[in-house]
Each structure stands twice: as structure tokens, then as C-alpha cells.
Enzyme design. Structure first.
Site, PDB file in Angstrom:
ATOM      1  N   HIS A 198       0.847  -1.198   0.000  1.00  0.00           N
ATOM      2  CA  HIS A 198       0.000   0.000   0.000  1.00  0.00           C
ATOM      3  C   HIS A 198       0.878   1.242   0.000  1.00  0.00           C
ATOM      4  CE1 HIS A 198      -2.363   3.158   2.335  1.00  0.00           C
ATOM      5  NE2 HIS A 198      -2.978   3.052   1.179  1.00  0.00           N
ATOM      6  N   SER A 199       0.553   2.185  -0.874  1.00  0.00           N
ATOM      7  CA  SER A 199       1.265   3.466  -0.935  1.00  0.00           C
ATOM      8  C   SER A 199       2.764   3.223  -1.136  1.00  0.00           C
ATOM      9  CB  SER A 199       0.970   4.267   0.335  1.00  0.00           C
ATOM     10  OG  SER A 199       1.472   5.570   0.241  1.00  0.00           O
ATOM     11  N   MET A 200       3.608   3.779  -0.271  1.00  0.00           N
ATOM     12  CA  MET A 200       5.058   3.646  -0.439  1.00  0.00           C
ATOM     13  C   MET A 200       5.527   2.212  -0.213  1.00  0.00           C
ATOM     14  SD  MET A 200       6.172   6.554  -1.401  1.00  0.00           S
ATOM     15  CE  MET A 200       7.932   6.501  -1.130  1.00  0.00           C
ATOM     16  N   THR A 242       0.100   3.307  -5.011  1.00  0.00           N
ATOM     17  CA  THR A 242       1.542   3.529  -4.897  1.00  0.00           C
ATOM     18  C   THR A 242       2.006   4.534  -5.953  1.00  0.00           C
ATOM     19  OG1 THR A 242       1.976   1.312  -4.029  1.00  0.00           O
ATOM     20  CG2 THR A 242       3.813   2.454  -5.087  1.00  0.00           C
TER      21      THR A 242
END
Length: 922
Positions: A173-175, A202
Site C-alpha cells: 500500500h502506498s510507499m 503507490t
């Protein structure tokens, strides 16, 4: 005093800029559909079992941990390792919690229960201590190395099992998704350790806010590796974006680069994902039930029955992901589906010779095959369209070869159908199927349920209607309209001249129906052919429906496709489609794509005003008000033409060679052009927003200083204006050394903050002294005149014996207020690393690496001197004229090199501050 220096016209202009910026911000933060995600709940209490790591590893990464997710009996059974399932590792993102794994972990557990644990997944999650890695990139490499160790630890938990996995699937998730991609850049990492990578929201292309060089270097390393080694990367990767609801990470940043050699990567927006069809915000993408169900269905379809692990076949992995995330044919996934189907049994065969046909099925006791002869239809029509409201997964439409009245075998065309929220539909181009003699629609025997099947033959030109979008500068005052009078089931509205991210429109679809008693549903699908960012709108007709029309990805230069509004309509209704420009959404697109560059434009405006103040001091002996100089000096034509000229010259080889010899970085404008992000007039809009922000920020800081000085006067008896101006007071060297030691041993941003507070204290003290002096003037005017004469006498003496007059103190305050504005932005840009350091203080006393340490070493002594600097002491400086000329080229440099790389901005700010401080000595 601040407001008095600006005329009413300028004040009205700044108020207008605030209004326009508010419109853009409102569109980004509120101008999207409501959250249609269903919450995913746990059926049993979630448990997180901490996996014990080797002591050396735990000592090397004291802030990080690894957990195994479980619920109820599953959690109890798996407390005694080893494990027997399929390992999946969840990586949280910026400030994310390891507990975010519970949504997908719980859904996977329920799915495994449904199949009596024939297969099941073990979900692991990494605790990154909720680090702010999107704003401070110094720990990204450390996280990547820790994840590598976690993968090896996880695989050891399965040793000795019959179907022991040799790799793990990763959900990032995300970074966390970027960290997963970075694993491949590690020297000792084996690519075979990951069999599948799914990333959620991301930012793959570039950081959202590049506030330090570590995060940009990390991105460059990862993306360069994936581009250069595309031939050798066999990792199947899926990137899912949240759409317009995700204002933290815009969807354009999530699209993986399309490489000619890397065909195993897919990028899609959640609004285009079948059976999901909703936009998600940055957090809900983790728990959105519709999306997590789709993900788990894909995971179970990826299992190889022989190994009881995720398949190693890249073609199967890609076909599964395409099936669930790109185009769903309303059938269960089959690796090798049967193309030819037997159409036998006791069934009714009903020939249909009309070009348009509708059948309502209800309580059918027998199977019925409706056959449409194609020979005659081919002469008149080009396409056939069929739809069914029965959303089961059985085959429902076939093509017969050489048949007369009955078809023994048929080509299963159901795999070419498309699932939509309320129907499954199929459109065939008759020319592509010359061998088919009949089209067969199958209606099964049903009991109690009702559904409708429709088919129609049509000419393409009657269902494809062109609608040119309105001009960008029409501001919504004009519109274009088409009316669909024919009684068709399906239309394609071709949206001509639409393909840039700065374009934004509102489409209004008005439906009017005659003689309809039942509720009718229409579906409007916005289809963007060059990227998977489609969105669907469901409308109950008759109604008036508004659809936002804007892009996440601009149309590539070599792409000739046209954006489409696909309308699945009712034959009993008339539809009117109107398109007009949406000014607020255009501003929203500017903020969405370029809002991160605003600090650079604000600082550029402040630098121009700062230069104007220094020059007024040199030429007239007095420093003018900040607001006056901002109005006079902060002009776009002083900055933009130079940036445009440099960009133009870089197109010539000789200039590029000189540029490279000077080791100058890439121009930010070229970087933005490569991402199709150069809007017309965007730099002008941002400059106006930046000047507006600089103005209101100056008003805020000036007001704050006055309020603090009033508080100072209320709490403490004020001192007089300085009788003897000293650039270096006895305690100044000691304070400077202490702050430098603080910067070296702890965190550079912390030392910068302390320096800033010291500087503000000095200015508040000066403001309080000036206020007190003026008050005493009012009370005792004779004494004031004598003091003024004394101060004028002292002004003629040597600099180190100068006494400040009221006018000199006011000039100094004006200059200091501008410096405070510059310093405030430096502090804001360094704040993420300070927050990171404070959060990890129990693990690390010294921030390493520290992006602000070099800046702190220069800024601390500079600001210590400036805090004791008055305009009267630098008026006669030989360096003052040169110092006043420097802010202009530096303001250009901020825009040229800092708009897409914010961490470079402070480097342009400290130079004029340093020269200003040196004016005391030269």
C-alpha cells in the site's frame, strides 16, 4: 500597517486569487463521488502474532517488526509454527499500520473456509513504525533491506512441509509498493523470491512531495533499474489507483511505465475494476470490500493445483489479473476455456428474424435457444449487440457454424462479453465472424427470478456520434449538445479534441421516457482507450445526470484513439447529452497536478520582494514595506520568460553540452513535459497563486509578530531601542556553536527550528521596543524630540556606536519581516525530517541520513548575524548593491530547478541571506 501599504485594487486581486485557489482546492478535496466502498468487517477478533526474528536482525532494525495475521481458531492453530498455507506479505505505506492487513486477511480466511481449506493464504504484515517515508526518504533503503530479511524468515517457517513455498506474494500500500519494487535493486536479492506484486495507491512515477534528495535518489534508482532491466524482470505486477477520491496520491503517479520489453505489468484505476466500479481514497483502498473481494478472487484463481502455491506461469498470472481487474466476461476464470460448446438436450429452438428483439424470462420451465440467422443481416448491418440482466456465470451466447434450424455445436462467445453493474453485454462486428451462420442466445430454465434479454443489429455509423468538447477558455459559458432520437440500446459518443490533463468538462445527460411504468436503469461508461481509468455512472431514468470529464493520464502523442462515452440506454427513452467546460475542475486539475510546486512559486515571489527591499535600501536609504515591494517586484514576466528561454535553448545540442559541462541538473520544465504535465499558462496561474500566498503569509507573520510583541509588553517591562548596535554580541558565538553541535548530534531540522525561534524572538523584542518607544513619545513629546536629536547625532558616528532611530528600527523590522517569511518556508520544508526524528527518538538519537544538516551548518551562523543586523549598519556596505541583484536570478532558479524538486529550494534561499549577513562586514 501592512494593509495600508496595499491599495484596494491589489487587495481585490489577492482576494480573487484566494477565491480561485479555493475553487481548485474544493474540486480536489470534495469534487468527487461519495464513498461507495462497503466496509469490510472481521467475523472474529483479529490477532497479530509477532514473528520472532533473529537477534542480529532485531538489533539492526529495532523499530521494525513482522507479524502473522489470524482470527479465531485459525489464529490458535497457527500459534505453533510451522505453517502450511500460501504466504502473502503486506507492506504498509507512509504512516501506515501493519494492522491494515486485517481487511484482506479476513476476506481471504472466509474464502478459504468456503472451500473447506483446500487452499488457504497466510497473511504476514510488516510494522514500519508508521514512518513518514513519503516525506522523508532516508529510511526507504533500510525498509527495503528489512523486507528482504522478512521474506527469507517467512519462507523458513514452511520448511519441511509437503508443498513448501519458494516465494511470496506481496501487497504494497502506498510507499510499501515502491519498497517492494526496490527489492529487485538489492545486490543479493533473488527475483524468484517474489511471485506476484500488487500495489495499491503507490506513486511509482515520482514522489508526491520531493522534500529531500534521498527520496528522489531512491526513485531514480528503482525506476532506472526497472527500465534498464526490463528484459530480465519477469515479476507480474499490478498497480491499482484510487481515482479522484485519492487526493493524496493522484492516479497518474501510480501507472507503471509501459515498457516494450516488460509486458507483465498492469495499471488500473479502481473505478474501472470489474465488480468494484468505485473510486477509493488513499486509506479506503486498503479496506474497500469490493476491491478486496476482487483481489482475493484473483489470488485463489492464481493457485496451481499441483503445487498448491501461486502459479509460476507468467501467462496465467497475467490472464487472471486481466480477467478480474481489466475486463470481466461474467464467467468464472478458466485457464483454457472450451471454445466449442455442445448445444444439445431437450430444448426449444426458436428462430428470430427481426433486427431488434426483446425477451422477458420469468419462471421458464424449459431451456430455450433463440437463433438469429446472420446471412441476411450481414447485407444490411455491421454489428450486433446483445445484453442480459441475468448476471450468472453460465454461457449465454454462441455462434453457430453451417447450421439451419438447430445447432449441435457452437462457438462460445460469452468469453467476449463484458460485465457491467446491472447487465452483461456483447458487441460483435459481423465482418470478423464470416464463418458463423447463426447467433444463438440461450435462456436457461429458471424458477422465480426474472430477467430480460435484448438483441439488436445496427450500422456502426448510426450508433457512433461525434461530440467535440468545448474550448478551454469558454469558461462554461457555451456548450455543445447531441440528441439521441433513435430507439437503440447502445451508443458511442466520441468526445473529440479531448486528451489533455488540463481539460475538464461537465457532461449532462437528460433522459425522457414515454409510456414507461417500470423503473429503468441506464449505464454511462466513460471509456479512456489509452489507459485503464474508465468510470461508470448508473442512472435511474427518466433523470438528469451530471458526469465529470477529466483525465489521470494525458493521451500519448502517437495515440489516435478517441475518448468515448458509452451509453447503455433504453429503447423507450430519448437522451440529450450536453458538454461544457468546467472552470472549477480546470483549477482543480492545476492544483492536483501542480499543487506540490506552489511552495517554489511562493518563495520565488518573496525573493523578488526581498531583492526590491534591498535595492530600495541601497538607492533611497530606506526599506519599503514588504507588501509594496511584492506588488511592485513579484511579476511573472521577470521569471517565466527566462525558464522558457532555457528550455528552448536546451533543444540545441551545443547548449545542452555546455549545460552538461557545468553539471547543471535537468530543468524541471523538461521533467514535467516528459510526464505530459505542462499546462498552457500553468506557470502563470501558479505564480499568481504563489504571490497571493506570499501576500497573505506576510500579513499573517506581520500580525503574529505584533501580537507576540504585545504579549511581551504585557508580561515584561520593555527595554529601550538599542543604544549601541553590535553585530556580534558576547553570547552570539556561544549560541551559534551550541546550535551547530545540536545539528551535528541530533537533527539538522531541529537546529533550524531553534534558529528560527531565536530569530523570531529577536524581531519580537525589537517590535516591542519600538512600540514602547513610540508610546513614550506620545506621553512625553519633549523628551522624544531630545532622544531623536541624540539618535541623529549618533547616526553620524561610527557604525559600532550607532543608536537606532525610529525610522531605522521600522526599516529593520520591514526587512526582518521578509526574512521571517523566507525562513518560515525553509522550516516548513524541513519539518518532515524533524517529525521523523522526533517519532524515532527512542530508537535513534541522531538522524542518519540527515537531509537538513548541511543547510543547518550554513543557516545557523547566517541567521545569528542577521538577528543582530539593522538597516542602518548595512546602508553603506559595498556589497549591498550586489546583494540586491542576486534575488532575481535566484527566483528564476527556484522555478527552474525547485518546482519539481522542492528540496533544492532552500539552497536558493540561503544565498541572499548569507550575502545580506556579509554586508555587515564589507
Amino acid at each position: 500597517m501592512f494593509l495600508h501599504s496595499v491599495n484596494l485594487w491589489n487587495l481585490a486581486f489577492y482576494a480573487l486569487m484566494v477565491f480561485m485557489a479555493t475553487l481548485g482546492l474544493w474540486d480536489v478535496f470534495f469534487g468527487f463521488e461519495e464513498n461507495k466502498c462497503s466496509m469490510s468487517y472481521m467475523f472474529e477478533y483479529p490477532e497479530y502474532q509477532k514473528i520472532e526474528l533473529p537477534k542480529k536482525l532485531a538489533k539492526r532494525y529495532p523499530a521494525y517488526e513482522l507479524y502473522l495475521y489470524g482470527e479465531g481458531s485459525y489464529a490458535e492453530e497457527h500459534k505453533s509454527l510451522p505453517l502450511t498455507g500460501i504466504p502473502v506479505l503486506f507492506l504498509p505505506g507512509n504512516a501506515g499500520s501493519y494492522k491494515q492487513v486485517r481487511s484482506i486477511g479476513s476476506i481471504a480466511l472466509r474464502k478459504a473456509e468456503d472451500i473447506d481449506f483446500k487452499y488457504h493464504f497466510d497473511f504476514f504484515s510488516v510494522n514500519f513504525n508508521e514512518e513518514l517515508v513519503a516525506l522523508y526518504g532516508g529510511s526507504l533503503q533500510k525498509q527495503t533491506k528489512f523486507v528482504h530479511e522478512c521474506i527469507k524468515t517467512i519462507l523458513k517457517l514452511y520448511k519441511g512441509q509437503e508443498f513448501a513455498p519458494k516465494s511470496v506474494a506481496i501487497i504494497g500500500h502506498s510507499m510499501g509498493g515502491l519498497v517492494a519494487r526496490a527489492l529487485l535493486t538489492l545486490k543479493n536479492f533473488k527475483q524468484d523470491l517474489i511471485n506476484l506484486l500488487i500495489t495499491q495507491a503507490t506513486p511509482h512515477v515520482a514522489p508526491v512531495m520531493p522534500l529531500d534528495r534521498f527520496i528522489t535518489d531512491f526513485y531514480m534508482t528503482v525506476n532506472s533499474y526497472w527500465i534498464l532491466n526490463a528484459r530480465h524482470i519477469n515479476l507480474t505486477t499490478l498497480s491499482v489507483a484510487g481515482g479522484f477520491r485519492d487526493y493524496q496520491v493522484r492516479s497518474g503517479l501510480t501507472f507503471l511505465p509501459k515498457l516494450s520489453h516488460h509486458t507483465s505489468a498492469l495499471s488500473v484505476v479502481s473505478s474501472a475494476v470489474p465488480k468494484t466500479w468505485v473510486s477509493t481514497d488513499h486509506l479506503s483502498i486498503v479496506w474497500c470490500k469490493q476491491l478486496q473481494l476482487t483481489t482475493i478472487r484473483a489470488f485463489f484463481d492464481l493457485i496451481d493445483a499441483d503445487t498448491k502455491q501461486i502459479t509460476q506461469n507468467p501467462k496465467k498470472k497475467l490472464s487472471v489479473l486481466n480477467h478480474h481487474f481489466i475486463r470481466h466476461p461474467a464467467k468464472h476464470f478458466e485457464e483454457n476455456p472450451a471454445i466449442i460448446s455442445d448445444l444439445t438436450g431437450t430444448s426449444m429452438w426458436v428462430p428470430v428474424k427481426v433486427s431488434k428483439w426483446t425477451y422477458v424470462a420469468y419462471n421458464e420451465s424449459d431451456k430455450i435457444y433463440f437463433t438469429f440467422p446472420l446471412a441476411n443481416h450481414r447485407k444490411i448491418y455491421t454489428h450486433v449487440y446483445c445484453q442480459s440482466t441475468m448476471l450468472d456465470t453460465n454461457s449465454w451466447i454462441f455462434g453457430c457454424i453451417n447450421s439451419t434450424s438447430m445447432c449441435r455445436q457452437g462457438v462460445d462467445l460469452s468469453w467476449k462479453a463484458e460485465l457491467l453493474p446491472t447487465i452483461k453485454s456483447l458487441t460483435l462486428r459481423l465482418q470478423d465472424y464470416p464463418s458463423l451462420s447463426h447467433l444463438v442466445v440461450y435462456v436457461p430454465s429458471i424458477h422465480g427470478s426474472k430477467f430480460v434479454v435484448d438483441c439488436e443489429f445496427f450500422k456502426k455509423e448510426t450508433r457512433s456520434i461525434q461530440l467535440p468538447v468545448t474550448h478551454l477558455f469558454s469558461f462554461g459559458l457555451s456548450s455543445r449538445k447531441v440528441i439521441l432520437n433513435t430507439s437503440g440500446l447502445f451508443y458511442n459518443i466520441e468526445l473529440l479534441n479531448f486528451g489533455q490533463i488540463y481539460q475538464a468538462f461537465k457532461i449532462n445527460v437528460v433522459s425522457k421516457c414515454s409510456g414507461v411504468k417500470e423503473e429503468i436503469t441506464s449505464i454511462y461508461k466513460l471509456h479512456i482507450p489509452w489507459s485503464y481509468e474508465d468510470s461508470l455512472t448508473i442512472a435511474q431514468v427518466p433523470s438528469s445526470t451530471e458526469i465529470s470529464l477529466k483525465l489521470h493520464i494525458a493521451q500519448p502523442e502517437n495515440d489516435s484513439h478517441v475518448a468515448l462515452l458509452k451509453m447503455y440506454t433504453s429503447s423507450d427513452c430519448q437522451y440529450e447529452v450536453t458538454v461544457k467546460t468546467s472552470f472549477s475542475q480546470i483549477l482543480g486539475q492545476v492544483v492536483r497536478f501542480h499543487g506540490g510546486a506552489l511552495p517554489a512559486y511562493v518563495i520565488s515571489s518573496i525573493l523578488l520582494a526581498y531583492g526590491g527591499q534591498l535595492y530600495s535600501l541601497f538607492s533611497t536609504g530606506h526599506c519599503l514595506e514588504y507588501a509594496t515591494m511584492l506588488d511592485k517586484e513579484a511579476k511573472p514576466y521577470k521569471v517565466d520568460p527566462f525558464v522558457i528561454m532555457i528550455k528552448f535553448l536546451l533543444g540545441y545540442k551545443w547548449f545542452k553540452e555546455i549545460w552538461d559541462v557545468l553539471l547543471l541538473p535537468e530543468l524541471d520544465a523538461i521533467f514535467l513535459t516528459s510526464q505530459s504535465m505542462c499546462f498552457p499558462l500553468v506557470s502563470l496561474i501558479l505564480f499568481l497563486f504563489g504571490t497571493c500566498t506570499a501576500y497573505w503569509g506576510g500579513l499573517l507573520s506581520s500580525t503574529s509578530v505584533r501580537l507576540l510583541s504585545s504579549l511581551w509588553l504585557a508580561l515584561k517591562r520593555p527595554s529601550e531601542l538599542p543604544k549601541d548596535i553590535k553585530m556580534i554580541s558576547p553570547d552570539l558565538p556561544f549560541l551559534t556553536i551550541v546550535l551547530i553541535i545540536v545539528s551535528w548530534t541530533t537533527c539538522g531540522a531541529f537546529a533550524i527550528l531553534l534558529t528560527y525561534l531565536y530569530y523570531v524572538f529577536k524581531i519580537v523584542h525589537l517590535q516591542a521596543s519600538l512600540t514602547s518607544f513610540k508610546n513614550s513619545q506620545t506621553v512625553n513629546p519633549k523628551h522624544s524630540r531630545r532622544s531623536e536629536k541624540k539618535s541623529n547625532h549618533h547616526k553620524d558616528s561610527a557604525v559600532h556606536h550607532l543608536r537606532l532611530s525610529v525610522s531605522d528600527a521600522e526599516d529593520s523590522l520591514r526587512m526582518h519581516s521578509t526574512v521571517i517569511n523566507l525562513l518560515t518556508w525553509i522550516v516548513l520544508l524541513s519539518m518532515p525530517s524533524l517529525i521523523y526524528w522526533l517519532k524515532n527518538l527512542r530508537y535513534y538519537f541522531k538522524l542518519n541520513p540527515d537531509p537538513c544538516k548541511p543547510l543547518a551548518f550554513i543557516l545557523i551562523p547566517t541567521m545569528a548575524i542577521l538577528g543582530n543586523t539593522y538597516t542602518v549598519s548595512i546602508k553603506s556596505s559595498k556589497l549591498l548593491k550586489t546583494t540586491s541583484q542576486f534575488p532575481l536570478p535566484l527566483a528564476v532558479g527556484v522555478i527552474a530547478f525547485g518546482s519539481a524538486h522542492l528540496y533544492r529550494v532552500p539552497c536558493f534561499v540561503f544565498i541572499p541571506l548569507l550575502l545580506h549577513a556579509l554586508c555587515n562586514f564589507m
